[in-house]
Design a protein around this motif. Structure first.
Motif, mmCIF file in Angstrom:
data_model
loop_
_atom_site.group_PDB
_atom_site.id
_atom_site.type_symbol
_atom_site.label_atom_id
_atom_site.label_comp_id
_atom_site.label_asym_id
_atom_site.label_seq_id
_atom_site.Cartn_x
_atom_site.Cartn_y
_atom_site.Cartn_z
ATOM 1 N N GLY A 1 0.841 -1.189 0.000
ATOM 2 C CA GLY A 1 0.000 0.000 0.000
ATOM 3 C C GLY A 1 0.879 1.243 0.000
ATOM 4 O O GLY A 1 1.882 1.294 0.712
ATOM 5 N N VAL A 2 0.523 2.246 -0.801
ATOM 6 C CA VAL A 2 1.295 3.488 -0.847
ATOM 7 C C VAL A 2 0.314 4.663 -0.788
ATOM 8 O O VAL A 2 -0.661 4.696 -1.549
ATOM 9 N N ARG A 3 0.583 5.583 0.124
ATOM 10 C CA ARG A 3 -0.279 6.757 0.249
ATOM 11 C C ARG A 3 0.419 7.936 -0.410
ATOM 12 O O ARG A 3 1.587 8.204 -0.092
ATOM 13 N N THR A 4 -0.249 8.624 -1.317
ATOM 14 C CA THR A 4 0.332 9.813 -1.935
ATOM 15 C C THR A 4 -0.596 10.986 -1.645
ATOM 16 O O THR A 4 -1.680 10.803 -1.068
ATOM 17 N N PHE B 1 12.792 -1.575 1.085
ATOM 18 C CA PHE B 1 12.799 -0.944 -0.244
ATOM 19 C C PHE B 1 11.915 0.300 -0.233
ATOM 20 O O PHE B 1 12.278 1.364 -0.736
ATOM 21 N N LEU B 2 10.720 0.163 0.372
ATOM 22 C CA LEU B 2 9.791 1.303 0.446
ATOM 23 C C LEU B 2 10.415 2.457 1.215
ATOM 24 O O LEU B 2 10.272 3.626 0.835
ATOM 25 N N GLU B 3 11.106 2.142 2.315
ATOM 26 C CA GLU B 3 11.711 3.212 3.113
ATOM 27 C C GLU B 3 12.737 3.999 2.293
ATOM 28 O O GLU B 3 12.859 5.214 2.414
ATOM 29 N N ASP B 4 13.454 3.271 1.404
ATOM 30 C CA ASP B 4 14.449 3.950 0.566
ATOM 31 C C ASP B 4 13.789 4.805 -0.513
ATOM 32 O O ASP B 4 14.270 5.886 -0.852
ATOM 33 N N GLU B 5 12.704 4.298 -1.089
ATOM 34 C CA GLU B 5 12.190 4.907 -2.318
ATOM 35 C C GLU B 5 11.009 5.861 -2.107
ATOM 36 O O GLU B 5 10.676 6.640 -3.007
ATOM 37 N N TYR B 6 10.341 5.732 -0.986
ATOM 38 C CA TYR B 6 9.144 6.557 -0.796
ATOM 39 C C TYR B 6 9.497 8.034 -0.693
ATOM 40 O O TYR B 6 10.451 8.407 -0.017
ATOM 41 N N ARG B 7 8.724 8.877 -1.385
ATOM 42 C CA ARG B 7 8.866 10.334 -1.270
ATOM 43 C C ARG B 7 7.490 10.895 -0.931
ATOM 44 O O ARG B 7 6.523 10.622 -1.658
ATOM 45 N N PRO B 8 7.370 11.664 0.143
ATOM 46 C CA PRO B 8 6.067 12.175 0.563
ATOM 47 C C PRO B 8 5.381 12.986 -0.536
ATOM 48 O O PRO B 8 4.156 13.044 -0.592
ATOM 49 N N GLU B 9 6.171 13.565 -1.433
ATOM 50 C CA GLU B 9 5.587 14.455 -2.428
ATOM 51 C C GLU B 9 5.107 13.708 -3.680
ATOM 52 O O GLU B 9 4.588 14.319 -4.618
ATOM 53 N N MET B 10 5.261 12.403 -3.710
ATOM 54 C CA MET B 10 4.820 11.593 -4.863
ATOM 55 C C MET B 10 3.373 11.877 -5.250
ATOM 56 O O MET B 10 2.523 12.095 -4.393
ATOM 57 N N LEU C 1 5.722 3.005 -7.695
ATOM 58 C CA LEU C 1 6.463 2.514 -6.527
ATOM 59 C C LEU C 1 5.871 1.198 -6.022
ATOM 60 O O LEU C 1 6.598 0.260 -5.666
ATOM 61 N N ALA C 2 4.559 1.122 -6.012
ATOM 62 C CA ALA C 2 3.907 -0.101 -5.528
ATOM 63 C C ALA C 2 4.304 -1.279 -6.411
ATOM 64 O O ALA C 2 4.656 -2.361 -5.913
ATOM 65 N N LEU C 3 4.268 -1.078 -7.720
ATOM 66 C CA LEU C 3 4.609 -2.181 -8.634
ATOM 67 C C LEU C 3 6.082 -2.551 -8.509
ATOM 68 O O LEU C 3 6.448 -3.736 -8.531
ATOM 69 N N GLU C 4 6.917 -1.534 -8.390
ATOM 70 C CA GLU C 4 8.347 -1.776 -8.212
ATOM 71 C C GLU C 4 8.617 -2.581 -6.936
ATOM 72 O O GLU C 4 9.470 -3.486 -6.907
ATOM 73 N N THR C 5 7.885 -2.230 -5.879
ATOM 74 C CA THR C 5 8.064 -2.938 -4.604
ATOM 75 C C THR C 5 7.637 -4.395 -4.737
ATOM 76 O O THR C 5 8.319 -5.310 -4.282
#
Lengths: 247, 247, 247, 247, 247, 247, 247
Positions: free
Chosen positions: B40-43, B177-186, B194-198
């Motif tokens: 799950g990814v929140r943008t 991986f999510l911690e490295d790649e997540y950006r709050p401004e996405m 990002l979800a698919l990449e994860t």
């Protein structure tokens, strides 16, 4: 390592051991020690509840790690131990507060609430087929007559009233710190400072991150639960660092 | 290998071990690790839920391996672990959403729903005669006020709020991986990427089959759950491959 | 031979083993393997269910060994495993179909029915005092909108949708045969042929006795469950033998 | 002698053994083998049920050792195994027959009755706190449309339809005798003879005492259950002796 | 001495042993053998029930040691075994007799009553959490049509009809005496004599104390239960002694 | 010391041992032997109940050690054994007496009451999850027709009628003393004397303290329960000492 | 150390040991011994209840360690043992007092209340699935007719009436002190002194801290429960010290 005799009595909530102990209640107390500590401080003009959120990941929303819960306008609780169990007791406490308001048309007293909660907890220690609650609560609030009050509930269902107390991991150390530093004449601001300082004793570096800290106060003037925002907490912490050097 | 002492406490849901643990809850977490991961990814403009279907045979209808479930117009969940248990919680969540709409004439908040579900889960950890739910849920949605929200439920019944999270097998790796790649401004599109990449990190060849992937988004504009069709997913994946070479 | 640790967790339905497994559900799957196989094949113009009756004695009425059961006008199921358990689920499915018709004034969808049945099955895996159902069902039918559907239920309560599947003894071999031979463009007659051919793979002499075989079809034109009589089955088998030599 | 592993799974009705068996159901089958045999034979013009009473003492009233029970005008059952359990099922069957008559204003079909009884039996194999029924029934009767029918119920709750069958002690031998001697074209009188002859196979001296034998017929003309009196039985037995020498 | 395997199956009422036995029912039969015997004799013109009271002390009121109980005007029972259990069944039988009278406006038949009682007994052998009744009853009476009847109930819940029978301690010896001495053409007086003589076989000195003996008769003329007073019993015993010398 | 086999059967109320015994009932009898004795004596003109209070401390109010309880105007009971259990039965008996009065508008008979109580006791010996009552009662009273009656209840639920009896510790010795000394023609005063004398046999110094003794009489004239005051008891004891020297 | 035999009987509340003991009740008594003592003294003009609060920390509010509880205007209790259990019984007692007032329009008698409470306690010793209450109560009050009364309840559910008693830890020593010092003619003030003196015997330094002591009196004039404030207690203690030197 525990011995054979203990194992004979510790797997059912509803039995006593030969020396009159309830092992499941004692193990529930161990579950509380596994959590981080929460602190409550009662001052002349209000009650302070404080906690440090244990954040597992930078992606966790810190605000969602609630260790302080508003029960009614004038009462809040801090929890330590099994989070899901705490939520059950918080829900129960909220219901009791609402029921009291509907029935008597006035806010529930802090002691009354604490006793409703502990009676509920006790029932989970006397019947088979359930386990005790693995959580301790610090219940703080201001009575309708303006008296600030601070109670603790434990897994046996015993209520204690405190001037100041710590629940959860490291309890003994924090409690002893409180005993040294607590002054009955403290005002609410000093209470917040003491609470944060106590929380800091439980940290490895004895420092509290204002973002991770949670502080709630209920003052005798407004009779309202108010959560401090990170800026307020930070300014208290700054003052504290200044103050600490004075000692 | 576990020892004699552990076995003494791990076969009843309603008892604590001497060190304050609930073994059945911990074993239920193992059941979750046996399943494939969901993410799950929140943008800023919505929430993304994604999962890779584990297809046992080419004759299985891929669409029937549902790991993402619509709960209401504005909320969906991703599950990981025991499929049949997940269905029970999904049914419960749908009922709660309907009840809220009937009672208050407005959609249920994401946090409210997450707490109803976790309270329900907790009850299966405190009474005898039942086992905990062997499933984790990522609950994503947009609140009536337009705020995107992402929660996780675990078998103990604790709710966590996340910016982005992975549940199920390989969780540690995916979460890191999510911690490295997540950006709050996405934005939402980057969230899907990002979800698919994860998800791809959990695959042996780090590639995702667009037919097998499931992606659901809830955006802050429409407040509606929308499932991406394989073409949309494929185009996201293509973009991703292009994007990946840039890094 | 199983070891001591497994025995510690496999005698209660409502507990997890330390590695997150539900042993009673796995043993129920063994009960299914003890029965003869049933086969379901979905084609563009309908669904085929087929089974071979295991006749213990020439004095048994073959027709009474029902492995295919009509649920409603447009849905039938094939069962494999514990016969008496299958009858309970068949009764439950029939009730659900009737309830749906009364409540919504239209036939129940195949997927809806499959999910009602699997939710029912799941409850027998989470509470103490009962055992899981020792049976698998292949649920085939035509939805009100004319779409043919084929679902499988297993003892954990998970629903799977298939193009073609085999349940019961020898499942792996039969399933692999289906994977080789299934063509999505097959018509209903070829579906019957494939189902009978698959059943034959499970026989010692790879031949099916038309008297012992049971075949039911639900076509997209009539939306009706129809059982083939032995003559029809025999003619299909004859064709098959002819056809086989061609390959 | 059974081994340790079996004992681990055979003392609770509601659990499967690792190989998917229900031991309590299998032990209930042993209880049936401890009783004397009963026989059912279906002919073109009716059904025959026969049993030999096991009389413990000359002072016992032979007629009170009921192994054949009238369920309704057109249906009777023969039982083998635990007598008190049989009475419970007979009572249940009678109630079902009455309920059907009241609800649909016509006699219950033999198969319908058999399935009501087996569904009832199944429930005693899936829940804790009860044991399976230690009894088998042969249910014979004539359907409202004039078709003679013969069913068997076993402790698992599975219904079987038979042309002719033996239940109880010595089942294998008697069943094999029936397989050799049964002719589909038999009339009711030959059916009585075959039933008595089969019963005789189970006696030490292969002779049946007309006083101790019980025979009930339901013919397709009258649709009525009729018990043969000892004289009729004796004359059948005489014929049999004459007929036997001819073979 | 019993072996390990037996102990594995004999402590729960609701389970079968591997050889199909219900040990708790068999142990309940042992409880019956621990009591003194009661005797029932059926003659052409009525039924006789007789018992010898086992008096522990001269201070016990002999009449209070009831082993014969009036159920209705026309039915009585003799009990052997666990006295308190017998009282429960006697109460149940009385209720059934009253219910029958209210519902059908005629006295209950002896066989109907016996079957109601045995069905009730059976239920205590199939469910967990209860034990079987440790008592046997001889139920004697005269049917509304004037037929004398004598039934026995045992802890499994099986009804037996007898010409004459003994229940309780020493059963085998007394039963064998009855088999030798019983004559179908006996009148009621000879029946009383035979019953008393049989009772005497169970005494150490083969003599019966008229004060300690209890005799009840139900004759086909009055259809009434009548208890013989000690004088009547004494005169029967005198006759018996005279008669005995003749043999 | 008990052996392994006994332990296998003595921990559940609802099971028989292989020799047909109910161990929990036998252990409840041991609980009775641990208490002091009570005595009941029936004379032509009334019933006497007597007990000696076991006083643990001079500060205990002797009158509060109630071993004699008034049930109704005309019935009283003496108890021996587990005091708290006795109170439950006394409450039950009082309710039954009231119910009888309301329902039939006349006082309950002594035997009826004794049987209601024993039926109630029996139920605690046949169901799981409860233990038998660890108490014996001597129920004395005068029937509405003026007949004095004395009954005993034991933990199995068997009622006994006595001329005179002792319950509790030392029962055998006291009972044997009663058998020697009891005379059917005794009047009530002699009955009181005999009861006190019997009680004295159980004392170390064979003397009874008038303050510690409790005596209740129900005479056939008034039909009223009357407790003797210490002076009356003392005067009886004096007479007794005088009388004793005469023997 | 306990032996194997004891362990066989001490883990279920509802069973007797072979020597007629209820071990769980005995272990509950051990739980009482773990607490501090409470004392009750009855004088001609009232009842005194006294206790010493066991304060764990200077931050605990001493007044919140309630060992004395007001039940009604005229009745109070002192508790010793498991605090949470005591609260349950106190709640129950208060309800009973209210019910009595509503039903009979007069205050409940002290003995009636004590018996309601002990009957309630007894039920927790006879049924499975619960444990006994680990608490003793001293119930003191003034009856509506002006009589002062003092009762004790124990975990078996037996009520005792006392002139003066101690419950909880050190009971034997304190009780023996009371036996030496108690005078029936004492007035209420002397009663308070004796109670405080007795409490002091249980302290290490035989001194009582007026802040930590709790004293409640119910006098025969006002019929009102009144708690002494620390000053009153201090003045009593001063007097005591003076008085002691006189002895």
């Amino acid at each position: 390592m525990q011995d054979q005799n203990q194992q004979a009595y510790d797997r059912g909530t509803s039995i006593f051991s030969p020396d009159g102990r309830l092992y499941q209640v004692e193990y529930a107390r161990e579950a509380i020690k596994r959590g981080t500590a929460s602190v409550g401080v009662r001052t002349a003009d209000g009650v302070v509840l404080a906690a440090d959120r244990q954040v597992r990941s930078p992606l966790v929303e810190e605000e969602s790690i609630e260790k302080l819960h508003r029960i009614d306008d004038h009462i809040a609780v801090a929890s330590a131990g099994h989070v899901a169990d705490a939520r059950q007791l918080v829900d129960f406490a909220r219901e009791q507060a609402q029921v009291n308001k509907l029935r008597y048309d006035e806010p529930i007293g802090v002691e009354s609430l604490a006793k409703e909660v502990t009676d509920y907890i006790q029932r989970y220690t006397q019947s088979g087929g359930v386990r005790p609650f693995g959580v301790a609560l610090a219940i703080g609030g201001v009575d309708p007559d303006g008296t600030p009050k601070l109670f603790e509930t434990d897994p046996s269902g015993t209520p204690y009233e405190w001037k100041a107390t710590a629940i959860g991991g490291n309890r003994e150390a924090l409690q002893s710190f409180l005993e040294d530093e607590y002054r009955p004449e403290m005002d609410l601001d000093s209470g917040v400072a003491l609470a944060l300082e106590t929380i800091a004793q439980g940290e490895d570096d004895e420092a509290v991150d204002p973002q991770a800290a949670e502080v709630t106060v209920i003052d005798t003037e407004t009779h309202r639960v108010r959560s401090l925002d990170p800026d307020e907490i930070a300014s208290h912490l700054d003052e504290l660092d200044g103050g600490e050097t004075d000692e």
